[in-house]
Write a protein that holds these residues in place. Sequence first.
Motif, PDB file in Angstrom:
ATOM      1  N   ALA A   1      53.652  43.570  28.719  1.00  0.00           N
ATOM      2  CA  ALA A   1      54.023  42.664  27.632  1.00  0.00           C
ATOM      3  C   ALA A   1      55.085  41.654  28.054  1.00  0.00           C
ATOM      4  O   ALA A   1      55.321  40.673  27.338  1.00  0.00           O
ATOM      5  N   ARG A   2      55.737  41.881  29.188  1.00  0.00           N
ATOM      6  CA  ARG A   2      56.664  40.899  29.750  1.00  0.00           C
ATOM      7  C   ARG A   2      56.013  40.119  30.890  1.00  0.00           C
ATOM      8  O   ARG A   2      56.674  39.350  31.572  1.00  0.00           O
ATOM      9  N   GLY A   3      54.729  40.334  31.113  1.00  0.00           N
ATOM     10  CA  GLY A   3      54.060  39.666  32.223  1.00  0.00           C
ATOM     11  C   GLY A   3      54.459  40.246  33.558  1.00  0.00           C
ATOM     12  O   GLY A   3      54.252  39.615  34.603  1.00  0.00           O
ATOM     13  N   ALA A   4      55.035  41.462  33.556  1.00  0.00           N
ATOM     14  CA  ALA A   4      55.445  42.137  34.793  1.00  0.00           C
ATOM     15  C   ALA A   4      54.347  43.123  35.156  1.00  0.00           C
ATOM     16  O   ALA A   4      54.348  44.266  34.708  1.00  0.00           O
TER      17      ALA A   4
ATOM     18  N   GLN B   1      52.830  46.744  46.236  1.00  0.00           N
ATOM     19  CA  GLN B   1      52.442  45.478  46.846  1.00  0.00           C
ATOM     20  C   GLN B   1      51.349  44.752  46.069  1.00  0.00           C
ATOM     21  O   GLN B   1      50.935  43.660  46.458  1.00  0.00           O
ATOM     22  N   ASP B   2      50.866  45.344  44.987  1.00  0.00           N
ATOM     23  CA  ASP B   2      49.789  44.743  44.214  1.00  0.00           C
ATOM     24  C   ASP B   2      50.366  43.959  43.035  1.00  0.00           C
ATOM     25  O   ASP B   2      50.905  44.562  42.103  1.00  0.00           O
TER      26      ASP B   2
ATOM     27  N   LEU C   1      48.947  42.491  40.614  1.00  0.00           N
ATOM     28  CA  LEU C   1      48.200  42.635  39.356  1.00  0.00           C
ATOM     29  C   LEU C   1      47.797  44.084  39.104  1.00  0.00           C
ATOM     30  O   LEU C   1      46.801  44.345  38.411  1.00  0.00           O
ATOM     31  N   ALA C   2      48.573  45.023  39.613  1.00  0.00           N
ATOM     32  CA  ALA C   2      48.214  46.441  39.496  1.00  0.00           C
ATOM     33  C   ALA C   2      48.020  46.866  38.047  1.00  0.00           C
ATOM     34  O   ALA C   2      47.095  47.617  37.730  1.00  0.00           O
ATOM     35  N   MET C   3      48.875  46.395  37.144  1.00  0.00           N
ATOM     36  CA  MET C   3      48.828  46.837  35.752  1.00  0.00           C
ATOM     37  C   MET C   3      47.958  45.942  34.877  1.00  0.00           C
ATOM     38  O   MET C   3      47.922  46.099  33.653  1.00  0.00           O
ATOM     39  N   ALA C   4      47.243  45.011  35.490  1.00  0.00           N
ATOM     40  CA  ALA C   4      46.435  44.068  34.725  1.00  0.00           C
ATOM     41  C   ALA C   4      45.094  44.642  34.298  1.00  0.00           C
ATOM     42  O   ALA C   4      44.483  44.143  33.350  1.00  0.00           O
ATOM     43  N   ASP C   5      44.603  45.657  34.990  1.00  0.00           N
ATOM     44  CA  ASP C   5      43.322  46.291  34.638  1.00  0.00           C
ATOM     45  C   ASP C   5      43.606  47.315  33.547  1.00  0.00           C
ATOM     46  O   ASP C   5      44.099  48.416  33.812  1.00  0.00           O
ATOM     47  N   ARG C   6      43.276  46.985  32.298  1.00  0.00           N
ATOM     48  CA  ARG C   6      43.666  47.828  31.179  1.00  0.00           C
ATOM     49  C   ARG C   6      42.990  49.193  31.211  1.00  0.00           C
ATOM     50  O   ARG C   6      43.622  50.206  30.905  1.00  0.00           O
ATOM     51  N   ALA C   7      41.708  49.245  31.569  1.00  0.00           N
ATOM     52  CA  ALA C   7      41.031  50.542  31.615  1.00  0.00           C
ATOM     53  C   ALA C   7      41.667  51.438  32.668  1.00  0.00           C
ATOM     54  O   ALA C   7      41.876  52.636  32.437  1.00  0.00           O
ATOM     55  N   ASP C   8      41.995  50.876  33.816  1.00  0.00           N
ATOM     56  CA  ASP C   8      42.631  51.654  34.881  1.00  0.00           C
ATOM     57  C   ASP C   8      44.015  52.112  34.460  1.00  0.00           C
ATOM     58  O   ASP C   8      44.399  53.267  34.685  1.00  0.00           O
ATOM     59  N   LEU C   9      44.792  51.222  33.831  1.00  0.00           N
ATOM     60  CA  LEU C   9      46.130  51.580  33.361  1.00  0.00           C
ATOM     61  C   LEU C   9      46.056  52.714  32.346  1.00  0.00           C
ATOM     62  O   LEU C   9      46.792  53.707  32.440  1.00  0.00           O
ATOM     63  N   LEU C  10      45.161  52.590  31.373  1.00  0.00           N
ATOM     64  CA  LEU C  10      45.028  53.629  30.350  1.00  0.00           C
ATOM     65  C   LEU C  10      44.585  54.951  30.962  1.00  0.00           C
ATOM     66  O   LEU C  10      45.063  56.017  30.557  1.00  0.00           O
ATOM     67  N   ASP C  11      43.689  54.881  31.921  1.00  0.00           N
ATOM     68  CA  ASP C  11      43.238  56.104  32.586  1.00  0.00           C
ATOM     69  C   ASP C  11      44.411  56.820  33.239  1.00  0.00           C
ATOM     70  O   ASP C  11      44.554  58.052  33.123  1.00  0.00           O
ATOM     71  N   ARG C  12      45.276  56.079  33.920  1.00  0.00           N
ATOM     72  CA  ARG C  12      46.438  56.670  34.577  1.00  0.00           C
ATOM     73  C   ARG C  12      47.402  57.270  33.549  1.00  0.00           C
ATOM     74  O   ARG C  12      47.955  58.358  33.761  1.00  0.00           O
ATOM     75  N   ILE C  13      47.607  56.559  32.443  1.00  0.00           N
ATOM     76  CA  ILE C  13      48.516  57.062  31.410  1.00  0.00           C
ATOM     77  C   ILE C  13      47.964  58.333  30.782  1.00  0.00           C
ATOM     78  O   ILE C  13      48.693  59.318  30.590  1.00  0.00           O
ATOM     79  N   VAL C  14      46.677  58.321  30.434  1.00  0.00           N
ATOM     80  CA  VAL C  14      46.061  59.496  29.810  1.00  0.00           C
ATOM     81  C   VAL C  14      46.151  60.702  30.735  1.00  0.00           C
ATOM     82  O   VAL C  14      46.475  61.824  30.293  1.00  0.00           O
ATOM     83  N   ARG C  15      45.894  60.507  32.010  1.00  0.00           N
ATOM     84  CA  ARG C  15      45.977  61.609  32.970  1.00  0.00           C
ATOM     85  C   ARG C  15      47.404  62.135  33.072  1.00  0.00           C
ATOM     86  O   ARG C  15      47.635  63.352  33.154  1.00  0.00           O
ATOM     87  N   ALA C  16      48.377  61.228  33.055  1.00  0.00           N
ATOM     88  CA  ALA C  16      49.780  61.654  33.134  1.00  0.00           C
ATOM     89  C   ALA C  16      50.185  62.422  31.878  1.00  0.00           C
ATOM     90  O   ALA C  16      50.834  63.472  31.956  1.00  0.00           O
TER      91      ALA C  16
ATOM     92  N   GLY D   1      57.762  54.785  34.838  1.00  0.00           N
ATOM     93  CA  GLY D   1      56.582  53.960  34.668  1.00  0.00           C
ATOM     94  C   GLY D   1      55.774  53.813  35.927  1.00  0.00           C
ATOM     95  O   GLY D   1      54.998  54.687  36.308  1.00  0.00           O
ATOM     96  N   ARG D   2      55.984  52.698  36.620  1.00  0.00           N
ATOM     97  CA  ARG D   2      55.147  52.362  37.766  1.00  0.00           C
ATOM     98  C   ARG D   2      55.247  53.372  38.893  1.00  0.00           C
ATOM     99  O   ARG D   2      54.249  53.659  39.567  1.00  0.00           O
ATOM    100  N   SER D   3      56.425  53.931  39.119  1.00  0.00           N
ATOM    101  CA  SER D   3      56.577  54.871  40.233  1.00  0.00           C
ATOM    102  C   SER D   3      55.864  56.191  39.970  1.00  0.00           C
ATOM    103  O   SER D   3      55.615  56.965  40.892  1.00  0.00           O
ATOM    104  N   LEU D   4      55.497  56.449  38.701  1.00  0.00           N
ATOM    105  CA  LEU D   4      54.718  57.635  38.370  1.00  0.00           C
ATOM    106  C   LEU D   4      53.237  57.298  38.256  1.00  0.00           C
ATOM    107  O   LEU D   4      52.374  58.043  38.725  1.00  0.00           O
ATOM    108  N   LEU D   5      52.927  56.149  37.649  1.00  0.00           N
ATOM    109  CA  LEU D   5      51.534  55.778  37.430  1.00  0.00           C
ATOM    110  C   LEU D   5      50.863  55.199  38.670  1.00  0.00           C
ATOM    111  O   LEU D   5      49.634  55.261  38.789  1.00  0.00           O
ATOM    112  N   TYR D   6      51.658  54.645  39.579  1.00  0.00           N
ATOM    113  CA  TYR D   6      51.114  54.042  40.806  1.00  0.00           C
ATOM    114  C   TYR D   6      51.860  54.568  42.028  1.00  0.00           C
ATOM    115  O   TYR D   6      52.451  53.807  42.797  1.00  0.00           O
ATOM    116  N   PRO D   7      51.845  55.878  42.235  1.00  0.00           N
ATOM    117  CA  PRO D   7      52.609  56.459  43.342  1.00  0.00           C
ATOM    118  C   PRO D   7      51.960  56.147  44.689  1.00  0.00           C
ATOM    119  O   PRO D   7      50.754  55.864  44.760  1.00  0.00           O
ATOM    120  N   PRO D   8      52.725  56.200  45.759  1.00  0.00           N
ATOM    121  CA  PRO D   8      52.123  56.068  47.085  1.00  0.00           C
ATOM    122  C   PRO D   8      51.025  57.116  47.270  1.00  0.00           C
ATOM    123  O   PRO D   8      51.224  58.286  46.984  1.00  0.00           O
TER     124      PRO D   8
END
Length: 291
Positions: free
Chosen positions: A48-51, A56-57, A59-74, A269-276
Amino acid sequence: MTVDLDVILTARVGSPGRIAELAQSRGKPRDLTGQTGRLLIVAADHPARGALRAGQDPLAMADRADLLDRIVRALARPGVDGFLGTADVVEDLLLLGALEGKVVIGSMNRGGLAGTAFEMDDRFTGFTAEAIARCGYQGGKMLFRIDPSDPGSVATMQACAQATEELAARGLMAMIEPFISRRDENGRVVNVLTPEAIVRAATVSAGLASTSAYTWLKLPVIDDMDPVLAATSLPVVLLGGEVSADQGRQFAAWSRALKSPQVRGMAIGRSLLYPPGGNVERAVDAIVEMM
């Protein structure tokens, strides 16, 4: 990927009133203690802040289905207590049935868009205290950045004080994320992560509004957390921060900070949803074990 956007779109088009019904009828958490004795909150209010960057990606959080999938799994992992986000993502998760029994914190001021000339103008463009209470959520989160060279910071300060007042009047948590910030030589807003700067931001935040009874501070983790935690008597939630290439070092810093009884949880947030390595479940389980 397990999230089907058709489920969300069908409800949004055909029965949008269902969202409010789900918010009000969902099972609510009993308190803010957390399954481990501390709250573990998944945060995803960045888009919502355009972040949208994670690692290194850009637009990592731009794919809404992928983002929601990661959140639901977490959220499905044992030890995860709740979610922090803007209304659009919260409502997607309601429609997916992922917020049953969870703590929900509504993100309130997202007007300071990343990379803009007006980034420091953190206006309240998201949840209101009234809406948070109406939906049966547990609190509101606000970003409070102080730029000593920007007179506009005082408007954000006043707005955060008002939001804290309105949440407290309804018996709801006010989660304040404070920073001393500045613009670098390229005009980019950066947060000053020295003990002195974080202490100053934390002490100013603690004094907002006519009561601090419902105020929690969301603070970044630095190497020397002792003076930061010594500066306040309010409950502290640790900020996960950016995705780190050295996850072991990041986890070690979190583990040290968690030894303080003042630390009542983490909002990651990102460090949990998009871990190495991309394994969300493994990252979540490691943090739960740490807590």
